[in-house]
Design a protein around this motif. Sequence first.
Motif, PDB file in Angstrom:
ATOM      1  N   LEU A 104     -25.324  -7.752 -12.598  1.00 43.20           N
ATOM      2  CA  LEU A 104     -25.794  -6.942 -11.478  1.00 43.20           C
ATOM      3  C   LEU A 104     -26.171  -7.832 -10.299  1.00 43.20           C
ATOM      4  O   LEU A 104     -25.816  -7.554  -9.145  1.00 43.20           O
ATOM      5  CB  LEU A 104     -26.989  -6.101 -11.915  1.00 43.20           C
ATOM      6  N   PHE A 105     -26.890  -8.920 -10.579  1.00 46.65           N
ATOM      7  CA  PHE A 105     -27.312  -9.810  -9.500  1.00 46.65           C
ATOM      8  C   PHE A 105     -26.130 -10.529  -8.852  1.00 46.65           C
ATOM      9  O   PHE A 105     -26.173 -10.845  -7.657  1.00 46.65           O
ATOM     10  CB  PHE A 105     -28.347 -10.813 -10.006  1.00 46.65           C
ATOM     11  N   ALA A 106     -25.073 -10.798  -9.614  1.00 47.56           N
ATOM     12  CA  ALA A 106     -23.895 -11.422  -9.026  1.00 47.56           C
ATOM     13  C   ALA A 106     -23.291 -10.526  -7.946  1.00 47.56           C
ATOM     14  O   ALA A 106     -22.925 -10.995  -6.856  1.00 47.56           O
ATOM     15  CB  ALA A 106     -22.859 -11.721 -10.115  1.00 47.56           C
ATOM     16  N   VAL A 107     -23.202  -9.244  -8.236  1.00 46.15           N
ATOM     17  CA  VAL A 107     -22.685  -8.295  -7.255  1.00 46.15           C
ATOM     18  C   VAL A 107     -23.693  -8.090  -6.130  1.00 46.15           C
ATOM     19  O   VAL A 107     -23.334  -8.019  -4.943  1.00 46.15           O
ATOM     20  CB  VAL A 107     -22.346  -6.951  -7.933  1.00 46.15           C
ATOM     21  N   ARG A 108     -24.967  -8.030  -6.495  1.00 46.98           N
ATOM     22  CA  ARG A 108     -26.018  -7.826  -5.497  1.00 46.98           C
ATOM     23  C   ARG A 108     -26.028  -8.952  -4.463  1.00 46.98           C
ATOM     24  O   ARG A 108     -26.180  -8.700  -3.266  1.00 46.98           O
ATOM     25  CB  ARG A 108     -27.367  -7.741  -6.215  1.00 46.98           C
ATOM     26  N   ARG A 109     -25.859 -10.183  -4.921  1.00 49.71           N
ATOM     27  CA  ARG A 109     -25.846 -11.311  -3.985  1.00 49.71           C
ATOM     28  C   ARG A 109     -24.712 -11.158  -2.972  1.00 49.71           C
ATOM     29  O   ARG A 109     -24.912 -11.331  -1.766  1.00 49.71           O
ATOM     30  CB  ARG A 109     -25.697 -12.638  -4.741  1.00 49.71           C
ATOM     31  N   ALA A 116     -21.648   1.216  -1.969  1.00 49.68           N
ATOM     32  CA  ALA A 116     -21.533   0.155  -2.971  1.00 49.68           C
ATOM     33  C   ALA A 116     -22.903  -0.312  -3.449  1.00 49.68           C
ATOM     34  O   ALA A 116     -23.072  -0.682  -4.613  1.00 49.68           O
ATOM     35  CB  ALA A 116     -20.754  -1.025  -2.392  1.00 49.68           C
ATOM     36  N   LEU A 117     -23.887  -0.279  -2.552  1.00 54.21           N
ATOM     37  CA  LEU A 117     -25.234  -0.724  -2.907  1.00 54.21           C
ATOM     38  C   LEU A 117     -26.019   0.328  -3.687  1.00 54.21           C
ATOM     39  O   LEU A 117     -26.958  -0.016  -4.408  1.00 54.21           O
ATOM     40  CB  LEU A 117     -26.014  -1.102  -1.646  1.00 54.21           C
ATOM     41  N   GLN A 118     -25.658   1.596  -3.564  1.00 56.38           N
ATOM     42  CA  GLN A 118     -26.461   2.667  -4.161  1.00 56.38           C
ATOM     43  C   GLN A 118     -26.657   2.508  -5.668  1.00 56.38           C
ATOM     44  O   GLN A 118     -27.797   2.576  -6.156  1.00 56.38           O
ATOM     45  CB  GLN A 118     -25.842   4.029  -3.847  1.00 56.38           C
ATOM     46  N   PRO A 119     -25.598   2.281  -6.461  1.00 60.36           N
ATOM     47  CA  PRO A 119     -25.844   2.138  -7.905  1.00 60.36           C
ATOM     48  C   PRO A 119     -26.655   0.892  -8.240  1.00 60.36           C
ATOM     49  O   PRO A 119     -27.390   0.874  -9.238  1.00 60.36           O
ATOM     50  CB  PRO A 119     -24.432   2.064  -8.501  1.00 60.36           C
ATOM     51  N   ILE A 120     -26.555  -0.155  -7.432  1.00 63.39           N
ATOM     52  CA  ILE A 120     -27.359  -1.353  -7.666  1.00 63.39           C
ATOM     53  C   ILE A 120     -28.824  -1.038  -7.441  1.00 63.39           C
ATOM     54  O   ILE A 120     -29.695  -1.397  -8.248  1.00 63.39           O
ATOM     55  CB  ILE A 120     -26.893  -2.496  -6.746  1.00 63.39           C
TER      56      ILE A 120
END
Length: 228
Positions: free
Chosen positions: A84-89, A152-156
């Motif tokens: 999750l953090f990989a995508v979040r970054r 794209a950010l919503q599910p994160i």
Amino acid sequence: MGMDASTRRRAGEHAYARLRDDIQSGALPPGSVLGEVEQAARIGVSRTPLREALDRLESEGLVVQRSPRVTVVADVSLGQIRDLFAVRRALEERAASLAAERSDAERNAFAPLADAFERSDVTDDVAAYYARVAELDAAIEAAVANAFLARALQPIRAHLGRIRRLASDRPERLRASAAEHALIARAIAAGDGDLAAHATHVHLHHALASVELALAPDSPDAATGRTP
């Protein structure tokens, strides 16, 4: 007579928001069985909007369907959090950089937010601190004004509340996190995209390290499931 489309949509939104809040708060911990009849009665909606809410939560990875009739709150593993953090970054660093490139008028919310992060003692009111973080996130999304990035950010964002609670925030980490958010907001206010992206990268690096520390097998928080 069945409910009309707008009434059903409102009921579905209500069910979705209630279940999502309960999952994020820990009221529905990982592994909780979400029976349609029981949850519909608890929330006060019919089963059709309840099913629609569960479908949305499944698409966000917050619940999983174990069988055609059994839906449960999804587990949270350290491996999943790292993914999750990989995508979040990737998304949040770019969003901060784009926000800093907007006009002065579009960036006028960020200096007051930086001031607020710098002035307050986050440990006095942790809930208020997270509300301010959400305000910064919303301000960045509004400045960027990119619907694809926001979706794209919503599910994160949906996962972050329960990750914070599972990780059990420490006062020293909360204070450091407030300073990191202040720097992000200050960089955007100054129109410095490189600094905004770098400050976001540093914040997320430290945030993940804090989660890893709290959820390590020999951590007291991992053993007790303590929440802040």
